[in-house]
Design an enzyme around this catalytic site. Structure first.
Site, PDB file in Angstrom:
ATOM      1  N   ASP A  64      -0.546  -3.893  10.302  1.00 50.50           N
ATOM      2  CA  ASP A  64      -1.918  -4.346   9.997  1.00 50.50           C
ATOM      3  C   ASP A  64      -2.871  -3.518  10.652  1.00 50.50           C
ATOM      4  O   ASP A  64      -2.505  -3.059  11.727  1.00 50.50           O
ATOM      5  CB  ASP A  64      -2.395  -5.683  10.275  1.00 50.50           C
ATOM      6  CG  ASP A  64      -3.518  -6.171   9.395  1.00 50.50           C
ATOM      7  OD1 ASP A  64      -3.501  -6.268   8.334  1.00 50.50           O
ATOM      8  OD2 ASP A  64      -4.744  -6.478  10.092  1.00 50.50           O
ATOM      9  N   ASN A 113       0.803  -1.199  -0.166  1.00 54.51           N
ATOM     10  CA  ASN A 113      -0.058  -0.094   0.063  1.00 54.51           C
ATOM     11  C   ASN A 113       0.871   1.206  -0.124  1.00 54.51           C
ATOM     12  O   ASN A 113       1.438   1.690   0.888  1.00 54.51           O
ATOM     13  CB  ASN A 113      -1.077  -0.152   1.206  1.00 54.51           C
ATOM     14  CG  ASN A 113      -1.914   0.987   1.282  1.00 54.51           C
ATOM     15  OD1 ASN A 113      -1.583   2.134   0.705  1.00 54.51           O
ATOM     16  ND2 ASN A 113      -3.021   0.804   1.881  1.00 54.51           N
ATOM     17  N   GLY A 139      -7.329   5.459   1.720  1.00 47.63           N
ATOM     18  CA  GLY A 139      -8.347   4.485   2.450  1.00 47.63           C
ATOM     19  C   GLY A 139      -9.461   5.311   2.816  1.00 47.63           C
ATOM     20  O   GLY A 139     -10.007   6.231   2.035  1.00 47.63           O
TER      21      GLY A 139
END
Ligand code: ITT
Length: 203
Positions: A71, A10, A157
């Site tokens: 994460d 990402n 995001g």
């Protein structure tokens, strides 16, 4: 200048890490040839489990180096903590594939369209691993509120929907350095750096 390796697909996360590291005289770099490495199945039940899994897996491709993986995700109170560990694939049509940010944001707005409480938090767990073993994990959080419409062009995001009340801005309206100063990733990275400084004399 010292350099820390990050394992992520990402680019938004990489920009965040660069923003967080800049203030500490450290650079971050993507794991070499990251795109050609075999992937890892993120099927853990928690952010920590998935962060460890990614860091352990990818650290095997950079022997002797500390490799970080994160994460992370958004937990919305009124949705019982969803999308949580499923944040990257909230609007996905297959169980394995991620969805794009626009589709994920559209689903979030749909789910909240008849809900009064829009409070939420971002969570990030960073795992630091070397040669397939997790050395330590670091957790950060940021609390905020989900807007009814996106604002700002930065970040990635859910950032354009995430209002950080103390600044009156969404995370997408902040520079990477500003975001790092208040974000879940910046907080987790700060804890990593404290740990990392303590490791130096031993290495
Ligand atoms: P890697 O696993 O390759 O690092 P990923 O995007 O799949 O990339 P995750 O599985 O950790 O990473 O999913 C994180 C998702 O949570 C991300 O795709 C966003 O949808 C959301 N998220 C996490 N941190 C965020 C942030 O700082 N701003 C906005 N959205 C964020």
């Amino acid at each position: 200048m010292r350099r820390v390796l990050i394992a992520t697909s990402n680019p938004g996360k990489l920009r965040d890490f660069a923003g967080a590291a800049a203030a500490h005289g450290i650079t971050v770099a993507s794991l070499p040839d990251f795109d050609s490495l075999p992937g890892v199945r993120e099927d853990g039940a928690t952010f920590e489990a998935n962060a460890r899994k990614k860091a352990e897996h990818y650290s095997r491709f950079a022997p002797g180096e500390i490799v970080l993986a994160d994460d992370s995700g958004l937990e919305v109170d009124a949705l019982g903590g969803a999308p949580g560990v499923h944040s990257a694939r909230y609007a996905a049509t297959s169980p394995q594939g991620n969805a794009d940010d626009r589709a994920n944001n559209a689903r979030l707005l749909r789910e909240l369209s008849h809900v009064a409480d829009h409070t939420a938090r971002f969570v990030c767990v960073i795992a630091a691993a070397r040669d397939g073993r997790t050395l330590s994990t670091f957790r950060g959080e940021a609390r905020g509120r989900i807007l009814d419409a996106p604002r700002g062009w930065g970040g990635f995001g859910y950032d354009p929907l995430f209002l950080f009340p103390a600044l009156g801005k969404t995370f997408a309206e902040l520079t990477p350095q500003e975001k790092a100063g208040v974000s879940h990733r910046g907080a987790a990275f700060g804890k990593f750096l404290e740990w990392y400084e303590r490791q130096q004399p031993l290495r």
